[in-house]
Design a protein around this motif. Structure first.
Motif, PDB file in Angstrom:
ATOM      1  N   LEU A 144      68.752  65.538  -1.659  1.00 56.23           N
ATOM      2  CA  LEU A 144      69.734  64.853  -2.501  1.00 56.23           C
ATOM      3  C   LEU A 144      69.460  65.167  -3.968  1.00 56.23           C
ATOM      4  O   LEU A 144      70.358  65.135  -4.810  1.00 56.23           O
ATOM      5  CB  LEU A 144      69.643  63.333  -2.290  1.00 56.23           C
ATOM      6  CG  LEU A 144      70.243  62.751  -1.010  1.00 56.23           C
ATOM      7  CD1 LEU A 144      69.744  61.326  -0.809  1.00 56.23           C
ATOM      8  CD2 LEU A 144      71.759  62.799  -1.065  1.00 56.23           C
ATOM      9  N   ASP A 145      68.219  65.520  -4.261  1.00 54.44           N
ATOM     10  CA  ASP A 145      67.782  65.797  -5.622  1.00 54.44           C
ATOM     11  C   ASP A 145      68.119  67.223  -6.077  1.00 54.44           C
ATOM     12  O   ASP A 145      68.019  67.540  -7.257  1.00 54.44           O
ATOM     13  CB  ASP A 145      66.262  65.587  -5.724  1.00 54.44           C
ATOM     14  CG  ASP A 145      65.758  65.576  -7.152  1.00 54.44           C
ATOM     15  OD1 ASP A 145      65.947  64.557  -7.819  1.00 54.44           O
ATOM     16  OD2 ASP A 145      65.193  66.595  -7.593  1.00 54.44           O
ATOM     17  N   GLY A 150      72.612  69.145  -3.298  1.00 48.73           N
ATOM     18  CA  GLY A 150      72.427  67.703  -3.321  1.00 48.73           C
ATOM     19  C   GLY A 150      73.713  66.907  -3.404  1.00 48.73           C
ATOM     20  O   GLY A 150      73.935  65.980  -2.608  1.00 48.73           O
TER      21      GLY A 150
END
Length: 660
Positions: A144-145, A150
């Protein structure tokens, strides 16, 4: 807890027992107690090799309906597909390409393995099988980062929860600094553990010894060897394997060659297998290193060679593997000793330290259950940086995962897809969708308001969306969303196809330059000694390009990268082999394959857009269409569009044939 105590059918219990899985690891027991086998949402933040795949299988096999396993990489999709296909009586599908298809055939599968981009595409194309899913497992949820994929993972999860509020979600990660925050966003139980089946010792090598975190010191007989070579030799002397991480492909190949010269453990059969079809400098270098029992692994390798290397390392036929950091988040290749030689990455402006999370991903590869009594992860210091490395990476907590949605590139893509897919028909509805994202969970979604308004204005100006009385995607907007390209790419393609339709000569080079000059295409770097030749080529072939070379507007040096990429793809489509491409352009086989896959996808999208332009079916803006029709352009059914469509199709088919 025993496998036989779980709510699994006998055929699955027997399958796992045949694999030697009879009892659960402590983290797996915790996941069961959190309800993973009872349709409960779970975030499992567990170390590598502690049994996350079994947790995933348990969720999918006990779910009341079909399941989806989301992976970040195609290579990982293949690996998981093979694993799940061994489950008795389970139908497994794998979805990684053809972004403009709904793939309704997957409705008959018990488990579908897919990349997050493919799931996003399926939602955009109204795939009915998505809404039938009872369980969704997300591997490597810490991505997600990642600034690239992400936002897609984040928005896809948000939409899945809106489509199927009761759907079970199981998110997996080995290293994440704020797993509790992700669990809270997904309304899931958090299972977090540091337990590993093989003990992991981390430390820093400096001045002839490894200083481990627990205070133990392990002397290394360096002799006249470099620190990395000495660490590898020591691990092999103790009966283990070594996995060495360096910061570039060039370094991986160079180090592999140096280590092969040590003749630690020859692997002539592996070298012969690689050398049988090694026609490029990269393949020949790999075969040469393998003869000395060493291999390198990076994205430039042919898929066949990557597979040979990975399997040989798992089977211990190769004792040493030199890799770039991408391997840490990819396939499963553990080793007794992981050596992190390089902890900085070149960014174009200088060298930045690697994130703690990424280095810990590398650490996690240390120790193979059942074969290694322990695992060691060692950072290589150069005297003055030993304390800094120890403080930054050894025993440190990984950085918290943060949403990367608040950027123009991902936001314009997902705003258009949200409107075109019927998730929002007003500014308020769009804000409601964004409120369900991880970004809004971490921060106030109002922070996206100004950027969202800017994106809406852009989509309106390019004729992909209308804002009168609400929000509605135009024909062009729906089309661009369906073929899964960035709206900026869609606008670039429309303009370039219109230009090509008016050209006297349209070749494979024309349409390849067209798609290589879009936002979605990665192009090749142009060396100084290539720039002059490419410029001369461009002047000679100016009549084949949609950009004016003699009166160029924009960054000409950047466009030369576009031209180089288009030229090598044209040669590839025309039948040039990997050796020829390597000699002419200095591009490795794996990169050629990836470029060809990307170009084929973009040509497919461009073909659909060009067909709609030819049919006059793209309704962008009434005034614009009227003007274009008066000029014999878009919307007027100009037969020149058909010529462009034919050339796009021919070129795409040639690239696809090369993939096969």
């Amino acid at each position: 807890m025993e496998v036989r105590e779980l709510p699994l059918e006998d055929r699955f219990v027997e399958h796992f027992e045949e694999q030697g899985i009879e009892s659960l690891y402590p983290p797996q027991v915790a996941a069961v107690e959190a309800g993973v086998a009872d349709d409960q949402r779970v975030v499992a933040a567990l170390p590598t090799a502690s049994g996350k795949t079994f947790v995933a299988q348990l969720a999918m096999l006990t779910a009341d309906g079909p399941a989806l396993y989301v992976v970040p990489l195609r290579a990982l999709a293949t690996e998981k597909y093979e694993t799940f296909s061994e489950l008795p009586g389970v139908s497994v599908g794998v979805a990684t390409g053809d972004y403009d298809a709904d793939d309704e055939a997957f409705a008959d599968d018990d488990i579908v393995v897919a990349t997050c981009e493919k799931v996003d595409s399926a939602i955009r194309n109204g795939a009915g099988w998505v809404e039938q899913l009872a369980c969704v497992v997300v591997d490597e949820v810490h991505l997600l980062d990642a600034s690239g994929r992400g936002p897609t993972l984040e928005v896809t999860l948000a939409k899945l929860q809106r489509l199927c509020p009761d759907q079970q979600i199981v998110a997996l990660s080995a290293t994440v600094g704020n797993a509790d925050e992700i669990a809270d966003w997904l309304d899931a139980e958090l299972v977090q553990s540091t337990w590993r089946p093989v003990d992991l010792k981390t430390g820093v090598y400096d001045d002839g010894a490894i200083a481990f975190e627990d205070g133990e010191s392990h002397p290394i007989d360096a002799e006249d060897r470099s620190p990395t070579t000495a660490l590898v030799a020591d691990a092999l002397d103790e009966g283990g394997q070594s996995l060495v991480f360096v910061n570039s492909r060039r370094e991986a190949q160079q180090l592999a060659a140096e280590l092969a010269d040590e003749e630690f453990a020859a692997a002539p059969e592996i070298a012969e297998e690689i050398g049988a079809d090694a026609t490029t400098s990269t393949g020949e270098a790999l075969a040469s290193a393998a003869a000395g029992g060493v291999a390198f692994h990076h994205a430039g390798l042919r898929a066949e060679h990557r597979s040979i290397v990975e399997n040989a390392f798992r089977e211990r036929d190769l004792r040493v593997l030199c890799a770039t950091p991408t391997l840490a988040a990819g396939v499963n290749v553990p080793a007794r000793r992981v050596i992190v030689r390089d902890t900085e990455r070149f960014t174009g402006e200088g060298y930045d330290p690697l994130p703690v999370l990424e280095v810990h991903q590398m650490f996690g590869r240390a120790g193979r259950p059942g074969l290694d009594p322990y695992g060691e992860a060692v950072l290589v210091a150069t005297g003055e940086n030993a304390d800094r490395l120890r403080e930054r990476y050894v025993g440190a907590e990984p950085e918290p995962v943060e949403s990367k949605l608040a950027a123009r590139e991902p936001l314009r893509t997902h705003v258009l897809a949200t409107v075109a897919g019927g998730f929002a028909d007003s500014r308020e509805g769009l804000r409601d969708v964004l409120a369900s994202t991880f970004f809004a969970h971490q921060r106030d979604e109002s922070e996206l308001v100004d950027l969202t308004d800017e994106v809406l204005a852009y989509l309106d100006a390019t004729g992909m969306l209308r804002r009168d009385g609400g929000l509605a995607a135009t024909d062009l907007g729906r089309l661009v969303s369906r073929v899964y390209v960035d709206p900026l790419t869609g606008a670039e393609v429309v303009e370039a196809v219109e230009t090509a339709a008016a050209m006297e000569r349209v070749t494979a080079l024309t349409v390849l330059e067209l798609v290589c000059d879009t936002e979605d295409m990665t192009t090749q770097h142009v060396r100084n000694d290539e720039a002059g030749r490419l410029s001369e080529f461009a002047m000679r072939r100016e009549d084949q390009f949609t950009k004016s070379v003699s009166e160029f507007e924009g960054n000409f040096q950047s466009w030369l990268g576009t031209l180089k990429t288009a030229r090598l793809l044209a040669d590839w489509a025309d039948g040039a082999d990997a050796e020829t491409i390597d000699e002419r352009y200095g591009v490795a086989p794996g990169d050629v394959r990836r470029l060809a896959e990307s170009a084929a996808w973009l040509l497919s999208a461009t073909e659909v857009i060009a067909e709609h332009l030819a049919d006059g079916a793209v309704d962008r803006d009434a005034d614009t269409d009227a003007d274009a029709a008066a000029d014999g352009g878009a919307g007027a059914g100009n037969p020149d569009y058909e010529r462009v469509v034919d050339r796009i199709r021919e070129t795409r088919e040639a690239l696809v044939e090369r993939e096969d």
